[in-house]
Scaffold this motif. Structure first.
Motif, mmCIF file in Angstrom:
data_model
loop_
_atom_site.group_PDB
_atom_site.id
_atom_site.type_symbol
_atom_site.label_atom_id
_atom_site.label_comp_id
_atom_site.label_asym_id
_atom_site.label_seq_id
_atom_site.Cartn_x
_atom_site.Cartn_y
_atom_site.Cartn_z
ATOM 1 N N ASP A 77 49.031 44.403 37.002
ATOM 2 C CA ASP A 77 47.622 44.541 36.623
ATOM 3 C C ASP A 77 47.533 45.339 35.336
ATOM 4 O O ASP A 77 48.268 46.313 35.146
ATOM 5 C CB ASP A 77 46.846 45.337 37.692
ATOM 6 C CG ASP A 77 46.549 44.534 38.917
ATOM 7 O OD1 ASP A 77 45.457 43.982 38.996
ATOM 8 O OD2 ASP A 77 47.420 44.477 39.809
ATOM 9 N N ARG A 79 44.279 47.114 33.297
ATOM 10 C CA ARG A 79 42.834 47.374 33.279
ATOM 11 C C ARG A 79 42.495 48.255 32.092
ATOM 12 O O ARG A 79 43.269 49.109 31.701
ATOM 13 C CB ARG A 79 42.413 48.125 34.539
ATOM 14 C CG ARG A 79 42.535 47.375 35.802
ATOM 15 C CD ARG A 79 42.058 48.232 36.976
ATOM 16 N NE ARG A 79 42.038 47.478 38.188
ATOM 17 C CZ ARG A 79 42.986 47.546 39.111
ATOM 18 N NH1 ARG A 79 44.002 48.351 38.961
ATOM 19 N NH2 ARG A 79 42.893 46.820 40.199
ATOM 20 N N VAL A 87 37.411 46.551 33.216
ATOM 21 C CA VAL A 87 37.748 45.128 33.141
ATOM 22 C C VAL A 87 39.263 45.011 33.070
ATOM 23 O O VAL A 87 39.936 45.897 32.552
ATOM 24 C CB VAL A 87 37.096 44.416 31.934
ATOM 25 C CG1 VAL A 87 35.594 44.398 32.061
ATOM 26 C CG2 VAL A 87 37.511 45.065 30.629
ATOM 27 N N GLY A 88 39.800 43.921 33.616
ATOM 28 C CA GLY A 88 41.245 43.767 33.588
ATOM 29 C C GLY A 88 41.701 42.374 33.922
ATOM 30 O O GLY A 88 40.922 41.512 34.328
ATOM 31 N N VAL A 89 42.999 42.163 33.741
ATOM 32 C CA VAL A 89 43.651 40.905 34.083
ATOM 33 C C VAL A 89 44.845 41.222 34.982
ATOM 34 O O VAL A 89 45.326 42.348 35.013
ATOM 35 C CB VAL A 89 44.115 40.134 32.831
ATOM 36 C CG1 VAL A 89 42.932 39.689 31.996
ATOM 37 C CG2 VAL A 89 45.073 40.961 32.002
ATOM 38 N N TYR A 90 45.301 40.212 35.719
ATOM 39 C CA TYR A 90 46.470 40.420 36.560
ATOM 40 C C TYR A 90 47.286 39.146 36.653
ATOM 41 O O TYR A 90 46.799 38.045 36.408
ATOM 42 C CB TYR A 90 46.072 40.900 37.956
ATOM 43 C CG TYR A 90 45.465 39.839 38.837
ATOM 44 C CD1 TYR A 90 46.264 39.086 39.694
ATOM 45 C CD2 TYR A 90 44.111 39.577 38.824
ATOM 46 C CE1 TYR A 90 45.714 38.108 40.503
ATOM 47 C CE2 TYR A 90 43.555 38.612 39.640
ATOM 48 C CZ TYR A 90 44.361 37.879 40.469
ATOM 49 O OH TYR A 90 43.820 36.912 41.268
ATOM 50 N N PHE A 102 41.337 37.575 36.640
ATOM 51 C CA PHE A 102 40.740 38.762 36.042
ATOM 52 C C PHE A 102 39.902 39.479 37.082
ATOM 53 O O PHE A 102 39.568 38.925 38.127
ATOM 54 C CB PHE A 102 39.893 38.406 34.816
ATOM 55 C CG PHE A 102 38.701 37.542 35.120
ATOM 56 C CD1 PHE A 102 37.480 38.105 35.477
ATOM 57 C CD2 PHE A 102 38.792 36.160 35.049
ATOM 58 C CE1 PHE A 102 36.377 37.319 35.756
ATOM 59 C CE2 PHE A 102 37.699 35.360 35.327
ATOM 60 C CZ PHE A 102 36.490 35.938 35.685
ATOM 61 N N HIS A 103 39.574 40.729 36.803
ATOM 62 C CA HIS A 103 38.720 41.505 37.688
ATOM 63 C C HIS A 103 37.877 42.464 36.863
ATOM 64 O O HIS A 103 38.226 42.799 35.730
ATOM 65 C CB HIS A 103 39.520 42.252 38.761
ATOM 66 C CG HIS A 103 40.779 42.879 38.277
ATOM 67 N ND1 HIS A 103 40.819 44.007 37.509
ATOM 68 C CD2 HIS A 103 42.058 42.513 38.482
ATOM 69 C CE1 HIS A 103 42.069 44.317 37.254
ATOM 70 N NE2 HIS A 103 42.841 43.425 37.818
ATOM 71 N N GLU A 130 36.958 39.973 41.767
ATOM 72 C CA GLU A 130 38.281 39.544 41.314
ATOM 73 C C GLU A 130 38.332 38.029 41.396
ATOM 74 O O GLU A 130 38.029 37.451 42.442
ATOM 75 C CB GLU A 130 39.375 40.157 42.183
ATOM 76 C CG GLU A 130 40.762 39.729 41.740
ATOM 77 C CD GLU A 130 41.861 40.469 42.476
ATOM 78 O OE1 GLU A 130 42.126 41.624 42.110
ATOM 79 O OE2 GLU A 130 42.424 39.883 43.427
#
Length: 176
Positions: A77, A79, A87-90, A102-103, A130
């Motif tokens: 992850d 963020r 905000v973030g991606v995984y 993404f989340h 998410e």
């Protein structure tokens, strides 16, 4: 339904964090007007590490996981924290399959508690979501990549307490 236990260790400087958790999960559902409870036999868990990069407010997590349906894998992850917004991606690699998404977590205004009343309605503090970019084949057919939510209010923003980030936010508020 289930139980979950976790441990974490954060050194004094606070940029690194390591932890582990283990969970035992079952199901509790209503079928045809009858309440059905399964045995608690799904064991899941993870061992993870986190690095908090102070300049950009980045949080990078890497975890080795055993998910609810028994698949093993790794999750990465990344963020970014913008005050209370995250905000973030995984990416998730499990049983030879890859997935990602993404989340984000957004604060919901007006969540302060009012005066004491017999009944109070209250919004959650954050709207968290998410998105999983699933693809066909064995990933969907074999239920790979499923985890469970320990708490409904758990998200990437709440509880982010990296010392460098907290110091930066306090200075931002004080110097206004």
């Amino acid at each position: 339904m289930g139980v979950d236990a976790g441990l974490r260790y954060q050194p004094a400087r606070g940029r690194w964090l390591v932890g582990a958790n283990v969970g035992l999960t079952g199901s509790s559902t209503c079928y045809g007007g009858e309440w059905v409870v399964s045995t608690w036999r799904r064991v899941s868990g993870s061992v993870w590490g986190r690095y908090n990069e102070p300049h950009y407010g980045l949080q990078i997590d890497l975890a080795a996981v055993r998910l609810v349906y028994g698949d093993m894998g790794a999750r990465l992850d990344c963020r970014r924290h913008f005050g209370e917004v995250t905000v973030g991606v995984y990416g998730l690699f499990t049983d030879g399959e890859m997935n990602g998404g993404f989340h984000f977590a957004l604060p919901i205004p007006g969540t302060k508690r009012g005066k004491r009343r017999a009944v109070r309605f209250r919004l959650p503090e954050y709207f968290a979501h998410e998105y999983r970019a699933r693809h066909g084949g064995s990933y969907g057919d074999e239920l790979l990549g499923y985890s469970y939510e320990v708490r409904p209010d758990e998200n990437g923003s709440r509880g982010y307490d990296a010392p460098d980030f907290v110091k930066k936010e306090i200075l931002r508020i004080v110097t206004k």
